[in-house]
Scaffold this motif. Structure first.
Motif, PDB file in Angstrom:
ATOM      1  N   ILE A  27      13.023  75.316  99.307  1.00  0.00           N
ATOM      2  CA  ILE A  27      11.723  74.779  98.875  1.00  0.00           C
ATOM      3  C   ILE A  27      11.881  74.213  97.462  1.00  0.00           C
ATOM      4  O   ILE A  27      12.866  74.499  96.778  1.00  0.00           O
ATOM      5  CB  ILE A  27      10.563  75.835  98.913  1.00  0.00           C
ATOM      6  N   ASN A  31       7.041  74.331  94.176  1.00  0.00           N
ATOM      7  CA  ASN A  31       6.385  75.230  95.135  1.00  0.00           C
ATOM      8  C   ASN A  31       6.721  76.698  94.850  1.00  0.00           C
ATOM      9  O   ASN A  31       5.875  77.577  95.008  1.00  0.00           O
ATOM     10  CB  ASN A  31       6.793  74.865  96.566  1.00  0.00           C
ATOM     11  N   LEU A  35       4.204  79.712  94.074  1.00  0.00           N
ATOM     12  CA  LEU A  35       4.293  80.996  94.781  1.00  0.00           C
ATOM     13  C   LEU A  35       4.339  82.150  93.770  1.00  0.00           C
ATOM     14  O   LEU A  35       3.645  83.158  93.938  1.00  0.00           O
ATOM     15  CB  LEU A  35       5.536  80.998  95.681  1.00  0.00           C
ATOM     16  N   VAL A  40      -0.846  79.906  95.968  1.00  0.00           N
ATOM     17  CA  VAL A  40      -0.683  79.336  97.310  1.00  0.00           C
ATOM     18  C   VAL A  40      -1.568  80.109  98.278  1.00  0.00           C
ATOM     19  O   VAL A  40      -1.983  81.236  98.000  1.00  0.00           O
ATOM     20  CB  VAL A  40       0.796  79.395  97.789  1.00  0.00           C
ATOM     21  N   VAL A  43       2.391  82.342 102.717  1.00  0.00           N
ATOM     22  CA  VAL A  43       3.863  82.229 102.674  1.00  0.00           C
ATOM     23  C   VAL A  43       4.366  82.298 104.109  1.00  0.00           C
ATOM     24  O   VAL A  43       3.930  83.162 104.880  1.00  0.00           O
ATOM     25  CB  VAL A  43       4.500  83.402 101.877  1.00  0.00           C
ATOM     26  N   THR A  47      10.190  81.655 104.876  1.00  0.00           N
ATOM     27  CA  THR A  47      10.378  81.621 103.417  1.00  0.00           C
ATOM     28  C   THR A  47      10.560  83.038 102.887  1.00  0.00           C
ATOM     29  O   THR A  47      11.455  83.318 102.073  1.00  0.00           O
ATOM     30  CB  THR A  47       9.157  80.951 102.735  1.00  0.00           C
TER      31      THR A  47
END
Lengths: 68, 177
Positions: A27, A31, A35, A40, A43, A47
């Protein structure tokens, strides 16, 4: 938000750079930064699995639920 | 991708042709009704009330304008569709402009239905304006053709709403890492 992301703590403990983690899990650093700051909406399991695999930890080490 | 662009280009040509046909047929119908009669029954409202030949110049001019009013909305629908194909060509399927255009198509179609009903009433008034007292007419028509037009209007509004939902879902997915 009662979910707290402790990724920055784990990264510091493991002495891992965000850039390396981002490259490993595939990623962008932007991003990953979102996170880490909990900005965000969710998830992906993929990830989360990649983070746990790279940092050798459990999902519970990264995210924590704290009642308001 | 090139195939999609080809189809959209073809669609644009069809839309432009339709626009031309709408305008040209309207001018032809009111300017040269005799020759138009070879292809179509003409304007039923006018033909059933003595035909174009019995209309005075002011009636014919006003009839031309009044009869064109709903077609303006139809042209606006086609212009919106034309712009929609341009957006799709640039891959903006879930863009807010795409949603706005779909809803605009629906609203213009609704306006077309209403304008058509009003147009028929005014046209009958204009045609029968020179009739002797007691023979003038006031007609309000709402036919199955109008009901049938409600379907594409509703569909366009629904598609616009679906694009809105799709965009919201995409935005939400973009916030999941």
């Amino acid at each position: 938000m009662p979910i707290i992301v402790r990724l920055d703590v784990i990264l510091a403990e493991r002495k891992v750079k965000s850039k390396d983690l981002a490259a490993h899990i595939g990623i962008t650093e932007a991003n990953l930064s979102l996170l880490k700051s909990g900005k965000v909406k969710g998830v992906r399991f993929a990830t989360l699995a990649a983070i746990c695999n790279y940092l050798d930890c459990q999902p519970g080490d990264i995210i924590e639920y704290k009642q308001d | 991708m090139a195939d999609i662009e080809k189809k959209l280009s073809l669609l644009r040509i069809v839309i432009a042709t339709l626009m031309l046909i709408i305008v040209a047929s309207h001018i032809w119908l009111w300017a040269w009704p005799e020759s138009f009669g070879y292809f179509s029954a003409g304007n039923i409202l006018v033909e059933s009330r003595g035909g174009m030949d019995n209309l005075e110049t002011w009636q014919r001019t006003l009839g031309f304008v009044v009869n064109f009013l709903p077609k303006v909305f139809l042209l606006l629908v086609l212009i919106s569709l034309y712009r929609l194909t341009r957006l799709l060509s640039s891959g903006q399927w879930f863009d807010i402009a795409c949603e706005v255009l779909c809803q605009r198509v629906g609203r213009f179609l609704f306006a077309y239905i209403i304008a058509n009903i009003i147009q028929r009433t005014i046209l009958v008034l204009v045609i029968t304006a020179t009739y002797p007292k007691g023979e003038k007419e006031l007609a309000i028509e709402f036919g199955s053709q109008d009901v049938a037009m409600l379907m594409p209007a509703l569909l366009s509004l629904i598609i616009g709403h679906m694009i809105q939902l799709a965009r919201a879902q995409r935005d939400e997915l973009n916030e999941i890492v």
